[in-house]
Design an enzyme around this catalytic site. Structure first.
Site, PDB file in Angstrom:
ATOM      1  N   ASP A  85     -32.335  12.860 -28.014  1.00 23.74           N
ATOM      2  CA  ASP A  85     -32.335  14.041 -27.960  1.00 23.74           C
ATOM      3  C   ASP A  85     -30.958  14.810 -28.168  1.00 23.74           C
ATOM      4  OD1 ASP A  85     -31.032  13.925 -25.534  1.00 23.74           O
ATOM      5  OD2 ASP A  85     -32.820  13.854 -24.458  1.00 23.74           O
ATOM      6  N   ASP A 115     -30.317  18.214 -42.338  1.00 30.48           N
ATOM      7  CA  ASP A 115     -31.369  17.749 -43.527  1.00 30.48           C
ATOM      8  C   ASP A 115     -32.293  19.031 -43.710  1.00 30.48           C
ATOM      9  OD1 ASP A 115     -32.962  15.645 -44.701  1.00 30.48           O
ATOM     10  OD2 ASP A 115     -32.724  14.458 -42.830  1.00 30.48           O
ATOM     11  N   ASP A 124     -31.099   8.926 -25.426  1.00 30.41           N
ATOM     12  CA  ASP A 124     -31.991   9.954 -24.767  1.00 30.41           C
ATOM     13  C   ASP A 124     -31.202  10.388 -23.213  1.00 30.41           C
ATOM     14  OD1 ASP A 124     -33.958  11.216 -23.292  1.00 30.41           O
ATOM     15  OD2 ASP A 124     -34.813   9.257 -22.454  1.00 30.41           O
ATOM     16  N   ASP A 171     -33.945  16.483 -48.727  1.00 34.21           N
ATOM     17  CA  ASP A 171     -35.095  15.467 -48.610  1.00 34.21           C
ATOM     18  C   ASP A 171     -35.914  15.620 -49.920  1.00 34.21           C
ATOM     19  OD1 ASP A 171     -36.741  13.442 -47.173  1.00 34.21           O
ATOM     20  OD2 ASP A 171     -38.228  15.034 -47.348  1.00 34.21           O
ATOM     21  N   ASP A 208     -37.101  10.909 -20.943  1.00 35.85           N
ATOM     22  CA  ASP A 208     -38.553  10.887 -21.498  1.00 35.85           C
ATOM     23  C   ASP A 208     -38.623  10.036 -22.518  1.00 35.85           C
ATOM     24  OD1 ASP A 208     -37.236  12.084 -23.684  1.00 35.85           O
ATOM     25  OD2 ASP A 208     -38.189  13.810 -23.719  1.00 35.85           O
ATOM     26  N   HIS A 266     -32.812   5.726 -42.411  1.00 33.68           N
ATOM     27  CA  HIS A 266     -34.013   5.741 -41.616  1.00 33.68           C
ATOM     28  C   HIS A 266     -35.142   5.343 -42.300  1.00 33.68           C
ATOM     29  CE1 HIS A 266     -33.975   9.429 -43.732  1.00 33.68           C
ATOM     30  NE2 HIS A 266     -35.167   9.595 -43.316  1.00 33.68           N
ATOM     31  N   ASP A 267     -35.217   5.396 -43.553  1.00 35.71           N
ATOM     32  CA  ASP A 267     -36.226   5.035 -44.492  1.00 35.71           C
ATOM     33  C   ASP A 267     -36.187   3.622 -44.751  1.00 35.71           C
ATOM     34  OD1 ASP A 267     -37.814   7.439 -44.130  1.00 35.71           O
ATOM     35  OD2 ASP A 267     -36.591   8.351 -46.130  1.00 35.71           O
ATOM     36  N   GLU A 280     -31.617  13.691 -52.285  1.00 34.87           N
ATOM     37  CA  GLU A 280     -32.483  12.577 -52.295  1.00 34.87           C
ATOM     38  C   GLU A 280     -33.446  12.578 -53.465  1.00 34.87           C
ATOM     39  OE1 GLU A 280     -35.235   9.814 -49.370  1.00 34.87           O
ATOM     40  OE2 GLU A 280     -35.618  11.981 -49.555  1.00 34.87           O
TER      41      GLU A 280
END
Length: 586
Positions: free
Chosen positions: A37, A106, A29, A220, A33, A348-349, A274
């Site tokens: 990013d 992605d 970050d 995806d 915030d 990430h999954d 995927e």
């Protein structure tokens, strides 16, 4: 015996690459915030360069209301405000390319956000020009026995599908009196690929990003875009409860070949699809990635990451090493002559790999290195998920309020409301093992406040072990997981046999040791991995014909391994990779 030599291999840059996956919300970050990013990624480009990776796969940064952390896209050609601007993205691309690192984006085109302009127009009227951009159907009036979700007139959904995130896969729209399909969250309506205008829009968008200079796509859930006839027909579909009918649907290869013909062919890209599902046949995989197939470079299958799943998000199943070896070996042999493997244990999954497949306690460091050794010495392209190179573990979330992922929250809340479970405590350990949020805790840069990820309040809990497991400490420690990963990546660049060598499994029934050779012409590797917290004796099978007195230890996670490959004892979670010459496996 190896059927390949260094001269006859079919080379490609994406076969020789190591891909690093960035989940931007949790990477770095820059503005305080609490949300990672794009400028934060730019700040860390030298870190990526020093690690030695070749490609960045960037999770979605497009405009999105974040019902599913960016996988619900409201505008494919705009950057989410939380992540920065298109100028920031351009700076990221330029910075990566300056360092000879490629970028793949992605591609999320099974569904959009319900806030996308197409869907807003689609739901305005049954006569809208955009109505057929999505899958709208009338409900069922024959609802005997149906106790689930109903429309205001007592209608049942068009069929009994449950979404992958829990709850019905259809949502009633009061304005037009019809139901729309959403295989995932209710805010993620599925696109209707039967409509050629939808395909035109998707292919135009892909072309737009490629013209910006990206180097490929991660696609995806791409094998869901073709729906079965029971859904594509405009008559009310049958009372069908088989959601599996959406996987590798009837027109999927037609659509993928059209994508290749119109967008991908003639470009030197990395494309990875995927492929959701629990047991894709090898023949089906070759249709996607083979020389005469649909044109994809490789695919992600789910077979190995479903071994420990028993159904609901908090339920686990037993598995052993022979199961894991069996899955990987099936794919190593199955795509050896036609196709290419992607190599991953986490993303990430998925939960953190050292907690799932290794030992995140006493042998965290050793098992993290062993798992890295496996991924980087099989045939295929390794994918490193951010923090994997540090040996980051799962996170001990102490309450349901600390989770952020809809795939975790929706089923647990539904089970609590329905009385299936009495409390969070009842499923806590299962969620610690399985939840996607384990992978989404902030990148651990330092041992300081918020792991150096942000100066603000982080959007999700920071793993408390950041005090010990972090980039700053790892880079200062020559024996760290990070330095070991650098060595693994370097070795792939130095030895063709690691990339292109044939795979041969040894000791297939051994419950602790995973051993194999990789052979390219007269070059051979011997890889021996002890997947246990106990010592294990290894004896080289007679069928491995090599000069056993000329072995060189290329890499190992214990510093004092010998060079006698005939017989040795592997210590807990020990990994050894030997370079051999002159000989062939029988």
């Amino acid at each position: 015996m190896s059927s390949h030599t260094a001269e006859d291999v079919n080379r490609a840059w994406w076969k020789e690459a190591v891909v690093y996956q960035i989940y931007p919300r949790s990477f770095n970050d820059s503005d305080g915030d609490g949300i990672g990013d794009i400028p934060g990624i730019v700040e860390k480009l030298d870190y990526l360069d020093e690690l030695g990776i070749d490609v960045v796969w960037l999770n979605p940064v497009y405009e999105s209301p974040n019902a599913d952390n960016g996988y619900d896209i409201a505008d494919y050609r705009a950057i989410m405000d939380e992540f920065g601007t298109m100028d920031d993205w351009e700076e990221l691309l330029a910075g990566l390319h300056e360092r000879d690192i490629r970028l793949i984006m992605d591609l999320v085109v099974n569904h959009t956000s319900d806030e996308h302009e197409w869907f807003r127009k689609s739901r305005e009227s049954t006569d809208s020009d955009y109505r057929d951009y999505y899958i709208w159907r009338r409900g069922r009036t024959d609802v005997d026995g149906w106790t689930g979700h109903k429309g205001p007139e007592g209608e049942a959904p068009p069929n009994e599908w449950e979404s992958f995130f829990g709850g019905p896969a259809w949502e009633y729209d009061e304005a037009t009196g019809e139901w729309y399909l959403h295989l995932f969250d209710v805010k993620q309506p599925d696109l209707n690929w039967e409509n050629p205008e939808v395909r035109d829009e998707v292919f135009d968008m892909m072309e737009w990003w490629l013209e910006k200079g990206i180097d490929g796509f991660r696609m995806d859930v791409i094998n869901l875009v073709s729906k079965p006839e029971s859904v594509t027909a405009h008559d009310p579909p049958t009372n069908d409860s088989d959601l599996g009918g959406t996987i590798d649907g009837p027109r999927i290869h037609e659509y993928m070949r059209e994508m290749n013909d119109r967008v991908l062919a003639g470009r030197d890209l990395l494309t990875v699809g995927e492929m959701i599902g629990d047991g894709m046949p090898i023949d089906e995989a070759r249709t996607y990635v083979g020389e005469d197939g649909d044109g994809l470079s490789m695919l992600f299958h789910f077979e190995h990451v479903l071994l420990d799943r028993a159904g609901r998000i908090w339920e686990t199943a037993e598995w052993d090493l022979t199961d894991l070896k069996g899955v990987f070996s099936k794919w190593q042999y199955g795509l050896a002559e036609d196709g290419w493997n992607s190599l991953y244990l986490g993303n990430h999954d998925q939960p953190r790999i050292v907690s799932r497949f290794g030992d995140d306690g006493e042998y965290r460091r050793e098992s993290a290195k062993l798992l890295g050794t496996l991924l980087h010495t099989l045939q295929g392209t390794p994918y490193v998920y951010q923090g994997e190179e540090l040996g980051i573990t799962n996170c001990p979330f102490e309450s349901l309020d600390e989770f952020r992922d809809v795939e975790t929250l929706n089923p647990v809340r539904s089970a609590l409301d329905g009385g299936e479970i009495d409390s969070f405590e009842e499923v806590k350990e299962g969620l610690w093992a399985n939840s996607r949020d384990n992978a989404r805790t902030p990148m651990q840069w330092t041992g300081g406040e918020n792991a150096g990820f942000t100066d603000g309040e982080p959007w999700i809990k920071v793993n408390p072990n950041c005090r010990e497991v972090n980039v700053e400490a790892a880079r200062a420690d020559a024996d760290s997981v990070w330095h070991y990963y650098r060595d693994l990546i370097r070795l792939r660049k130095e030895y063709d046999v690691i990339v292109y060598g044939d795979y041969d499994l040894l000791l297939s029934d051994h419950e602790k040791i995973w051993a194999y050779t990789r052979t390219l012409g007269d070059e051979r590797l011997l890889v021996a991995l002890n997947f246990s917290s106990e010592e294990a004796a290894f004896d080289l099978p007679d069928r491995v014909d090599a000069d056993r007195d000329a072995a060189e230890l290329l890499i190992g996670n214990y510093g004092d391994a010998g060079t006698d490959v005939e017989s040795f004892t592997l210590r807990p979670w020990e990994a050894r990779v030997y370079y051999l010459t002159e000989g062939h496996a029988a």
